[in-house]
Design an enzyme around this catalytic site. Structure first.
Site, short mmCIF file in Angstrom:
data_model
loop_
_atom_site.label_atom_id
_atom_site.label_comp_id
_atom_site.label_asym_id
_atom_site.label_seq_id
_atom_site.Cartn_x
_atom_site.Cartn_y
_atom_site.Cartn_z
N CYS A 78 -1.07 3.83 10.81
CA CYS A 78 -0.87 5.09 11.68
C CYS A 78 -2.09 5.49 12.25
O CYS A 78 -2.69 6.48 12.40
CB CYS A 78 -0.51 6.36 10.71
SG CYS A 78 -1.77 6.57 9.25
N CYS B 93 0.81 -1.18 0.07
CA CYS B 93 -0.06 0.07 0.13
C CYS B 93 0.92 1.28 0.01
O CYS B 93 1.24 1.84 0.93
CB CYS B 93 -1.08 0.02 1.36
SG CYS B 93 -2.05 -1.33 1.25
N ALA B 94 1.38 1.64 -1.09
CA ALA B 94 2.63 2.25 -1.31
C ALA B 94 2.52 4.00 -1.20
O ALA B 94 3.41 4.54 -1.04
CB ALA B 94 3.34 1.73 -2.35
N ALA B 95 1.23 4.28 -1.93
CA ALA B 95 1.26 5.71 -2.28
C ALA B 95 1.04 6.47 -1.02
O ALA B 95 0.28 6.08 -0.21
CB ALA B 95 0.03 5.75 -3.26
N PRO B 96 1.54 7.79 -1.20
CA PRO B 96 2.49 8.40 -2.15
C PRO B 96 3.90 8.04 -2.15
O PRO B 96 4.58 8.83 -3.03
CB PRO B 96 2.10 9.91 -1.58
CG PRO B 96 2.05 9.91 -0.27
CD PRO B 96 1.66 8.53 0.05
N GLY B 97 4.30 6.95 -1.66
CA GLY B 97 5.65 6.48 -1.71
C GLY B 97 6.63 6.93 -0.59
O GLY B 97 7.69 6.82 -1.19
N GLY B 98 6.26 7.51 0.40
CA GLY B 98 7.22 7.78 1.31
C GLY B 98 8.04 6.69 1.85
O GLY B 98 9.44 6.80 1.72
N LYS B 99 7.46 5.48 2.00
CA LYS B 99 8.34 4.39 2.73
C LYS B 99 8.91 3.59 1.59
O LYS B 99 9.99 2.96 1.77
CB LYS B 99 7.54 3.54 3.58
CG LYS B 99 6.95 4.30 4.76
CD LYS B 99 6.10 3.49 5.68
CE LYS B 99 5.22 4.32 6.54
NZ LYS B 99 4.32 5.20 5.98
N1 SAM Z 1 3.02 3.64 2.57
C1 SAM Z 1 2.51 5.14 2.14
C2 SAM Z 1 3.62 6.17 2.39
O1 SAM Z 1 4.49 5.89 3.39
O2 SAM Z 1 3.85 6.95 1.70
C3 SAM Z 1 1.49 5.36 2.71
C4 SAM Z 1 0.08 4.48 2.56
S1 SAM Z 1 -1.45 5.13 3.24
C5 SAM Z 1 -1.26 4.75 5.12
C6 SAM Z 1 -2.37 3.47 2.68
C7 SAM Z 1 -2.57 3.40 0.89
O3 SAM Z 1 -3.17 2.04 1.00
C8 SAM Z 1 -3.22 4.41 0.46
O4 SAM Z 1 -2.32 5.15 -0.67
C9 SAM Z 1 -4.41 3.83 -0.21
O5 SAM Z 1 -4.79 4.26 -1.57
C10 SAM Z 1 -4.07 2.17 -0.13
N2 SAM Z 1 -4.81 1.40 -0.39
C11 SAM Z 1 -6.12 1.22 0.37
N3 SAM Z 1 -6.62 0.05 0.11
C12 SAM Z 1 -5.87 -0.56 -0.78
C13 SAM Z 1 -5.88 -2.05 -1.42
N4 SAM Z 1 -6.76 -2.69 -1.19
N5 SAM Z 1 -4.76 -2.35 -2.17
C14 SAM Z 1 -3.66 -1.35 -2.30
N6 SAM Z 1 -3.58 -0.08 -1.80
C15 SAM Z 1 -4.66 0.10 -0.89
#
Ligand code: SAM
Length: 468
Positions: free
Chosen positions: A406, A276-282
């Protein structure tokens, strides 16, 4: 949606008046009350007004419980939403302990905002607003004492969170609930992650000092600025030398990489999935560490939201890093293939930074507390369980899965992982921080390089796959 005040300040050359900012901030507050996120609503504010409106609206969201309790005393019959938003916004700002504006100035400008409003309903209410707000100025001490002493309003007025949230934290974190709520009500610090591939933290700190920017080390790669700055003014940001990332979020990449056993075949690159990568910080942090440590590794960054996947691409481009970015549901490996992930679908390491209530980052997003419903916790916990169950079979034996949210609620943290471990006998728990409560104080006492302070609320569990 039309721009809030786009027409009032097209190509404006002078700073907007306070009444204009109050009008727009009240409109933003009304949008949040109607269910829209503040970040999303801010997009509709004219760029020239945005920083001021954000500061006012976010400060008001941090004091909205107190403001609503005051409004109920001053105007027992709730006014129309736009009028109520302007009234509560002004009450929240004028009753705050730390104020950027003198309370009389705020009241004068709020009445001006009402008089000049496009909506007749609001401009006609200028006299009513004036009467309520002047009464607040005259009777401030008594009114604040009354809401503090009334058991029906005391908790809401003191902590500025919904009652269910306060009750849940009191029950789940009896030793910490006050500190957590207190941290949530303070503006967040700005913490940067230094890209070690471009030099050590000490050198970056010295460079900040050389240009007169006070900052302190915060964790292995973190630097917290004494005063937040817009990103375009952060030294080295455009060059990928630093990224904005909270100190607790900076724990993810090292937690996952540090515990990985060596790859069985020396010729094969490590395969890492950021699910669940967006916006890609980790993702970026993982790639920076991989580069700094000279590891041979491939990273796949998945996110269900194609628009947010574009933000992963943008972030990685700024940092000169590369991952395979795939827009697909992490809970449905068949969809990964359909979205173009043709390689082996097994991974040595998986990061699941799961969608959650975001209850740990409330100081950054003060609207979250008013937008969430208690029932969201159970529905998000079900999504997290589904993602965990779908990703676990994708992990090789001996691999590591780092689960994080979080959130400060246990259903999204330790209860989730306890249930997972109970049903997956080949999973074992590795050392990880567990629940980290948000911590706002920027203390000056010396800490070791790896200790963090002034961080968001987070939960981390590291799972190893046993067997063979
Ligand atoms: N890891 C990211 C970072 O460090 O920038 C932050 C991730 S944010 C907490 C959670 C992410 O999970 C969101 O971008 C959302 O779009 C994504 N998400 C939600 N449900 C999902 C799914 N079923 N499969 C993949 N991504 C999902």
């Amino acid at each position: 949606m039309t721009d809030i005040y786009a027409s009032a300040v097209p190509g404006a050359t002078r700073a907007p008046e306070l009444w204009q900012q109050l009008q727009a901030a009240a409109q933003l507050l009304a949008m949040v009350r109607a269910g829209r996120s503040a970040g999303d609503a801010l997009e509709s504010v004219a760029p020239g007004l945005r920083p001021g409106v954000q500061a006012l609206a976010y400060a008001a969201l941090r004091g909205l419980g107190r403001a609503e309790a005051l409004r109920a005393l001053l105007a027992p019959r709730k006014p129309a939403p736009a009028v109520d938003a302007l009234l509560c916004l002004t009450l929240a700002l004028a009753s705050a302990e730390a104020q950027d504006y003198d309370a009389h100035t705020l009241v004068n400008q709020a009445v001006e905002a009402a008089k000049r409003h496009d909506s007749r309903a609001v401009s006609n209410s200028a006299g009513f607003l004036n009467a309520c707000l002047r009464r607040f100025l005259r009777e401030r001490v008594d009114l604040l004492a009354e809401i503090d002493e009334d058991p029906a309003t005391a908790l809401l007025a003191r902590w500025n969170h919904p009652r269910w949230w306060i009750a849940r934290l009191q029950q789940e974190a009896p030793a910490h609930w006050q500190a957590v709520l207190d941290a949530n009500n303070r503006p967040p610090p700005l913490t940067l992650r230094v890209n070690l591939a471009q030099g050590p933290v000490e050198v970056y700190l010295a460079d900040l000092q050389a240009v007169g920017l006070a900052a302190q080390r915060n964790g292995a790669q973190g630097v917290t600025l004494e005063r937040p700055l817009p990103v375009h003014r952060i030294p080295g940001f455009a060059q990928g030398r630093v990224s904005v990332q909270d100190a607790a979020a900076q724990l993810a990449a090292p937690l996952l990489l540090d515990d990985l056993p060596p790859v069985p075949t020396p010729t094969r690159p490590l395969r890492i999935l950021d699910a669940c990568a967006a916006p890609g910080g980790k993702t970026a942090h993982l790639l920076e560490l991989i580069a700094a440590r000279g590891l041979d590794a491939e990273v796949v960054a998945l996110d269900v939201d194609a628009e947010r996947c574009r933000r992963i691409d943008e972030n990685l481009r700024r940092l000169g890093l590369q991952a395979q970015v795939v827009a697909a549901d992490a809970g449905d490996p068949v969809a990964w293939r359909q979205a173009g992930l043709t390689d082996d679908l097994r991974f040595d390491a998986i990061l699941l930074d799961a969608p959650c209530t975001a209850s740990g980052i409330v100081r950054r997003h003060p609207d979250v507390r008013w937008l969430r419903r208690e029932s969201d916790i159970a529905s998000l916990a079900r999504q997290q369980a589904r993602l965990l169950a779908a990703l676990w079979p994708r992990l090789v034996v001996g691999g590591r899965l780092l689960y994080c949210t979080c959130s400060v609620f246990r259903a999204e943290g330790e209860e989730q992982v306890r249930a997972f471990l109970a049903h997956n006998k080949e999973a074992s728990s590795r050392p990880a921080p567990g629940h980290l409560w948000p911590h706002s104080a920027f203390q000056s006492e010396a800490l070791t390089d790896n200790a963090i302070r002034g961080h968001d609320g987070f939960y981390y569990a590291l799972l190893a796959k046993e067997g063979g």
